[in-house]
Design a protein around this motif. Structure first.
Motif, PDB file in Angstrom:
ATOM      1  N   THR A   1       0.805  -1.219   0.000  1.00 60.94           N
ATOM      2  CA  THR A   1       0.000   0.000   0.000  1.00 60.94           C
ATOM      3  C   THR A   1       0.840   1.273   0.000  1.00 60.94           C
ATOM      4  O   THR A   1       0.328   2.358  -0.304  1.00 60.94           O
ATOM      5  CB  THR A   1      -0.917   0.048   1.237  1.00 60.94           C
ATOM      6  OG1 THR A   1      -0.118   0.135   2.428  1.00 60.94           O
ATOM      7  CG2 THR A   1      -1.797  -1.200   1.297  1.00 60.94           C
ATOM      8  N   GLY A   2       2.115   1.123   0.379  1.00 67.93           N
ATOM      9  CA  GLY A   2       2.975   2.299   0.478  1.00 67.93           C
ATOM     10  C   GLY A   2       2.714   3.123   1.717  1.00 67.93           C
ATOM     11  O   GLY A   2       3.251   4.227   1.868  1.00 67.93           O
ATOM     12  N   GLN A   3       1.918   2.574   2.631  1.00 68.20           N
ATOM     13  CA  GLN A   3       1.547   3.307   3.848  1.00 68.20           C
ATOM     14  C   GLN A   3       1.575   2.369   5.052  1.00 68.20           C
ATOM     15  O   GLN A   3       0.645   1.575   5.231  1.00 68.20           O
ATOM     16  CB  GLN A   3       0.152   3.916   3.698  1.00 68.20           C
ATOM     17  CG  GLN A   3      -0.287   4.761   4.892  1.00 68.20           C
ATOM     18  CD  GLN A   3       0.593   5.981   5.077  1.00 68.20           C
ATOM     19  OE1 GLN A   3       0.876   6.705   4.130  1.00 68.20           O
ATOM     20  NE2 GLN A   3       1.034   6.208   6.307  1.00 68.20           N
ATOM     21  N   PRO A   4       2.602   2.432   5.892  1.00 69.44           N
ATOM     22  CA  PRO A   4       2.640   1.579   7.083  1.00 69.44           C
ATOM     23  C   PRO A   4       1.467   1.890   8.006  1.00 69.44           C
ATOM     24  O   PRO A   4       1.071   3.048   8.161  1.00 69.44           O
ATOM     25  CB  PRO A   4       3.968   1.950   7.751  1.00 69.44           C
ATOM     26  CG  PRO A   4       4.774   2.598   6.678  1.00 69.44           C
ATOM     27  CD  PRO A   4       3.796   3.290   5.788  1.00 69.44           C
ATOM     28  N   SER A   5       0.914   0.866   8.623  1.00 64.98           N
ATOM     29  CA  SER A   5      -0.207   1.053   9.551  1.00 64.98           C
ATOM     30  C   SER A   5      -0.233  -0.106  10.525  1.00 64.98           C
ATOM     31  O   SER A   5       0.471  -1.096  10.355  1.00 64.98           O
ATOM     32  CB  SER A   5      -1.536   1.127   8.789  1.00 64.98           C
ATOM     33  OG  SER A   5      -1.776  -0.089   8.089  1.00 64.98           O
ATOM     34  N   GLY A   6      -1.055   0.048  11.557  1.00 64.85           N
ATOM     35  CA  GLY A   6      -1.272  -1.042  12.490  1.00 64.85           C
ATOM     36  C   GLY A   6      -0.253  -1.168  13.593  1.00 64.85           C
ATOM     37  O   GLY A   6      -0.216  -2.185  14.289  1.00 64.85           O
ATOM     38  N   HIS A   7       0.595  -0.141  13.771  1.00 63.01           N
ATOM     39  CA  HIS A   7       1.628  -0.209  14.810  1.00 63.01           C
ATOM     40  C   HIS A   7       1.726   1.146  15.495  1.00 63.01           C
ATOM     41  O   HIS A   7       0.984   2.080  15.189  1.00 63.01           O
ATOM     42  CB  HIS A   7       2.973  -0.614  14.198  1.00 63.01           C
ATOM     43  CG  HIS A   7       3.848  -1.408  15.118  1.00 63.01           C
ATOM     44  ND1 HIS A   7       4.249  -0.938  16.349  1.00 63.01           N
ATOM     45  CD2 HIS A   7       4.412  -2.641  14.983  1.00 63.01           C
ATOM     46  CE1 HIS A   7       5.011  -1.856  16.940  1.00 63.01           C
ATOM     47  NE2 HIS A   7       5.121  -2.898  16.141  1.00 63.01           N
ATOM     48  N   LEU A   8       2.662   1.265  16.426  1.00 61.54           N
ATOM     49  CA  LEU A   8       2.881   2.520  17.132  1.00 61.54           C
ATOM     50  C   LEU A   8       3.618   3.522  16.252  1.00 61.54           C
ATOM     51  O   LEU A   8       4.273   3.147  15.274  1.00 61.54           O
ATOM     52  CB  LEU A   8       3.673   2.261  18.417  1.00 61.54           C
ATOM     53  CG  LEU A   8       3.003   1.335  19.440  1.00 61.54           C
ATOM     54  CD1 LEU A   8       3.920   1.086  20.626  1.00 61.54           C
ATOM     55  CD2 LEU A   8       1.675   1.905  19.905  1.00 61.54           C
ATOM     56  N   GLY A   9       3.521   4.780  16.623  1.00 58.41           N
ATOM     57  CA  GLY A   9       4.054   5.857  15.810  1.00 58.41           C
ATOM     58  C   GLY A   9       5.518   5.743  15.454  1.00 58.41           C
ATOM     59  O   GLY A   9       5.908   5.978  14.303  1.00 58.41           O
ATOM     60  N   ASP A  10       6.370   5.372  16.420  1.00 58.00           N
ATOM     61  CA  ASP A  10       7.807   5.295  16.154  1.00 58.00           C
ATOM     62  C   ASP A  10       8.115   4.226  15.122  1.00 58.00           C
ATOM     63  O   ASP A  10       8.910   4.437  14.201  1.00 58.00           O
ATOM     64  CB  ASP A  10       8.564   5.011  17.452  1.00 58.00           C
ATOM     65  CG  ASP A  10      10.066   4.941  17.247  1.00 58.00           C
ATOM     66  OD1 ASP A  10      10.659   5.974  16.859  1.00 58.00           O
ATOM     67  OD2 ASP A  10      10.641   3.858  17.453  1.00 58.00           O
ATOM     68  N   ALA A  11       7.486   3.063  15.283  1.00 61.84           N
ATOM     69  CA  ALA A  11       7.701   1.968  14.331  1.00 61.84           C
ATOM     70  C   ALA A  11       7.197   2.352  12.946  1.00 61.84           C
ATOM     71  O   ALA A  11       7.842   2.067  11.927  1.00 61.84           O
ATOM     72  CB  ALA A  11       6.998   0.701  14.815  1.00 61.84           C
ATOM     73  N   LEU A  12       6.041   3.007  12.901  1.00 63.57           N
ATOM     74  CA  LEU A  12       5.479   3.421  11.616  1.00 63.57           C
ATOM     75  C   LEU A  12       6.364   4.459  10.936  1.00 63.57           C
ATOM     76  O   LEU A  12       6.540   4.432   9.713  1.00 63.57           O
ATOM     77  CB  LEU A  12       4.069   3.983  11.817  1.00 63.57           C
ATOM     78  CG  LEU A  12       3.015   3.003  12.342  1.00 63.57           C
ATOM     79  CD1 LEU A  12       1.695   3.717  12.558  1.00 63.57           C
ATOM     80  CD2 LEU A  12       2.841   1.829  11.377  1.00 63.57           C
ATOM     81  N   ALA A  13       6.932   5.366  11.715  1.00 60.39           N
ATOM     82  CA  ALA A  13       7.804   6.392  11.149  1.00 60.39           C
ATOM     83  C   ALA A  13       9.060   5.767  10.546  1.00 60.39           C
ATOM     84  O   ALA A  13       9.497   6.156   9.454  1.00 60.39           O
ATOM     85  CB  ALA A  13       8.181   7.404  12.228  1.00 60.39           C
TER      86      ALA A  13
END
Length: 205
Positions: free
Chosen positions: A81-93
């Motif tokens: 999708t090109g968009q990380p999701s489903g985790h905490l902010g630091d991991a997603l960043a």
């Protein structure tokens, strides 16, 4: 939490706990652990259409506090999708930066768990990398910590346990990552009550 600076006897006990757990492995557990990072490498390569560094980086960035199946699902979805999701902010960043083309070694903390996890996946033959997660910690110290804080965010504590795995691996004539993976399988199975052998752990005095 264990002390970061320990005496030689305590360090030796940690090494012995790791070696003992290795020797408790059934043939099936050993076989599963030996191919764990090779399989993870192949998965990282496949899910990113041949960009194994990106795949390993996404898996590592999204690994904290997740089961392996969920880790794979999150990393795959992030790439597709090109968009990380489903985790905490630091991991997603971190995952977003890797997706944008950043070198995972410049995004991940390379002296901690996620950095070493990345190294083990991107190169299963790495002779130095060893992923110290909660199970690896508990194996070494000889005690199940449950929900207690292990303090592995501290560089010195992580380095201590990693050193013990490297020492155990040297004695066994194996790669540190292989020793970690095999003992992890043994420990996981013992927690789940599926192990056919009664693993005995000893805590240093």
């Amino acid at each position: 939490m264990i002390q970061i600076k320990v005496d030689g006897a305590t360090r030796e006990q940690y090494v012995r706990n790791i070696v003992r757990t290795w020797r408790e492995a059934t043939p099936e557990q050993e076989a599963q652990g030996r191919v764990w990072y090779t399989n993870a490498h192949d998965l990282a390569d496949m899910m990113t259409d041949g960009d194994v560094r990106m795949g390993a980086g996404l898996l590592a960035a999204l690994s904290p506090q997740t089961s392996w199946p969920l880790n794979v699902e999150l990393a795959t979805n992030a790439y597709e999708t090109g968009q990380p999701s489903g985790h905490l902010g630091d991991a997603l960043a971190k995952a977003a930066k890797i997706l944008a083309g950043a070198d995972p070694t410049e995004v991940l903390p390379m002296d901690r768990k996620t950095g070493h996890f990345y190294r083990c996946i991107v190169d299963p033959a790495d002779a130095d990398a060893v992923c110290i997660d909660r199970h690896a910690h508990d194996i070494a110290v000889g005690e199940e910590y449950g929900a207690r804080d292990r303090g592995l965010g501290a560089k010195g504590r992580y380095a201590l346990i990693a050193h013990c795995y490297r020492e155990a691996a040297q004695r066994l004539g194996e790669l540190p990552s292989v020793v970690q993976a095999v003992t992890w399988v043994v420990w996981r199975d013992s927690l789940a009550g599926t192990s056919t052998r009664g693993t005995r752990f000893v805590t240093a005095a």
